[in-house]
Design a protein around this motif. Structure first.
Motif, PDB file in Angstrom:
ATOM      1  N   LYS A  10      -5.364   2.151   3.771  1.00 55.30           N
ATOM      2  CA  LYS A  10      -5.115   2.167   5.218  1.00 55.30           C
ATOM      3  C   LYS A  10      -5.904   1.080   5.921  1.00 55.30           C
ATOM      4  N   ASN A  11      -7.153   0.913   5.530  1.00 56.52           N
ATOM      5  CA  ASN A  11      -8.002  -0.103   6.161  1.00 56.52           C
ATOM      6  C   ASN A  11      -7.584  -1.521   5.802  1.00 56.52           C
ATOM      7  N   ALA A  12      -6.884  -1.671   4.674  1.00 56.17           N
ATOM      8  CA  ALA A  12      -6.469  -3.005   4.229  1.00 56.17           C
ATOM      9  C   ALA A  12      -5.194  -3.487   4.913  1.00 56.17           C
ATOM     10  N   VAL A  54      -2.855  -4.899   7.585  1.00 56.88           N
ATOM     11  CA  VAL A  54      -2.957  -5.712   8.801  1.00 56.88           C
ATOM     12  C   VAL A  54      -1.668  -5.531   9.586  1.00 56.88           C
ATOM     13  N   GLU A  55      -1.777  -4.941  10.748  1.00 52.08           N
ATOM     14  CA  GLU A  55      -0.610  -4.635  11.579  1.00 52.08           C
ATOM     15  C   GLU A  55       0.267  -5.865  11.774  1.00 52.08           C
ATOM     16  N   THR A  65       1.145  -7.199   7.165  1.00 58.50           N
ATOM     17  CA  THR A  65       1.332  -6.613   5.834  1.00 58.50           C
ATOM     18  C   THR A  65       2.780  -6.151   5.717  1.00 58.50           C
ATOM     19  N   GLU A  75       2.278   3.937   4.523  1.00 60.16           N
ATOM     20  CA  GLU A  75       2.878   2.626   4.735  1.00 60.16           C
ATOM     21  C   GLU A  75       4.049   2.691   5.709  1.00 60.16           C
ATOM     22  N   LYS A 115       3.164   2.500   9.177  1.00 63.93           N
ATOM     23  CA  LYS A 115       2.782   1.152   9.594  1.00 63.93           C
ATOM     24  C   LYS A 115       3.948   0.166   9.505  1.00 63.93           C
TER      25      LYS A 115
END
Length: 267
Positions: A2-4, A6-7, A10, A35, A38
């Motif tokens: 989740k932290n990796a 990039v809005e 990614t 995912e 996001k």
């Protein structure tokens, strides 16, 4: 993960349903939910677990396979498969802009025919791969051998796998034996291949014979010692792809004979 993310940048999350070689099981459903929240596409490599896991039913968008492994079963073809929505596959096959047309990864017609003849009995083969892997892992553990297998209850993701796996197909056709050092691993594999004919030393998997390799010095040899330690790959980790030739008891007696000779030579 989740932290990796990039809005808006990614685009794809790509992961294996089970990691190579330490057999860590991915939480496909939770990763897919994360995912999709996001707006990211989820691609799952299910080469290690056809029939056992169905990532598409666990919300994955695309599933890929190296068909050279379990799906082929004969270690004699090079082929792959991309399984996904019709819109995606049609765009890949677009005559002018499709990646398949531009890059050319088109399967040989003879290979495609051979695979079509093997897929109907994939389910039967996977059941036997997994049944024997479970039996060997259970017996190895009772012997005091350090074994890694997701079907064993002490495996960290055993219950996760059980919640995702298709009924009656078992828990994967691969297991790992940790001999702690590369020298001990090579000694064990030598006796397994040359003294007892238990299996063959080879880096592939999904064959009807048992295949084994010391991952740290073969398929993961591109990692340095720090990378291997971070990935949890012991120098003596032997990955075994369990086949189904011979009877189960015959193969087990071959393993017992080889492990006994290995221990004798170490002592």
């Amino acid at each position: 993960v989740k932290n990796a993310i990039v809005e808006r940048r990614t685009k794809v999350l790509f992961f294996k349903s089970i990691s190579n070689p330490i057999l860590t099981v991915a939480d496909i459903l939770e990763l897919s939910k994360l995912e999709h929240d996001k707006g990211t596409m989820v691609v799952v490599d299910n080469t290690f677990s056809p029939m056992v896991l169905s990532p598409a039913r666990l919300s994955a968008d695309v599933v890929v396979h190296s068909m050279s492994k379990f799906i082929s079963g004969g270690a004699d073809v090079i082929a792959g498969a991309v399984c996904g929505p019709e819109s995606l596959l049609n765009s890949m096959m677009d005559l002018h802009q499709g990646s398949l047309m531009l890059l050319g990864p088109i399967m040989n017609a003879k290979v495609a025919f051979e695979l079509s003849e093997r897929i109907p009995h994939l389910g039967l083969r996977m059941k036997e791969h997994c049944l024997r892997a479970m039996e060997y892992a259970t017996r190895m553990k009772k012997m005091g051998v350090r074994v890694v297998y997701p079907g064993l209850e002490d495996h960290p993701q055993h219950h996760l796998l059980k919640s995702m796996a298709n009924k009656d197909y078992g828990f994967f056709g691969l297991l790992c034996v940790d001999m702690e050092s590369e020298a001990k691993a090579n000694r064990l594999m030598h006796h397994l291949q040359c003294s007892s004919q238990f299996g063959l030393i080879a880096v592939s998997l999904g064959y009807y014979e048992i295949l084994m390799s010391c991952s740290g010095s073969s398929t993961s040899s591109e990692l340095n010692s720090e990378g291997k330690a971070l990935a949890g790959i012991s120098p003596g980790l032997v990955r075994m792809s369990i086949g189904y030739t011979g009877t189960l008891e015959q193969k087990w007696s071959q393993f017992e004979r080889a492990i006994s000779r290995t221990m004798d030579s170490i002592l």
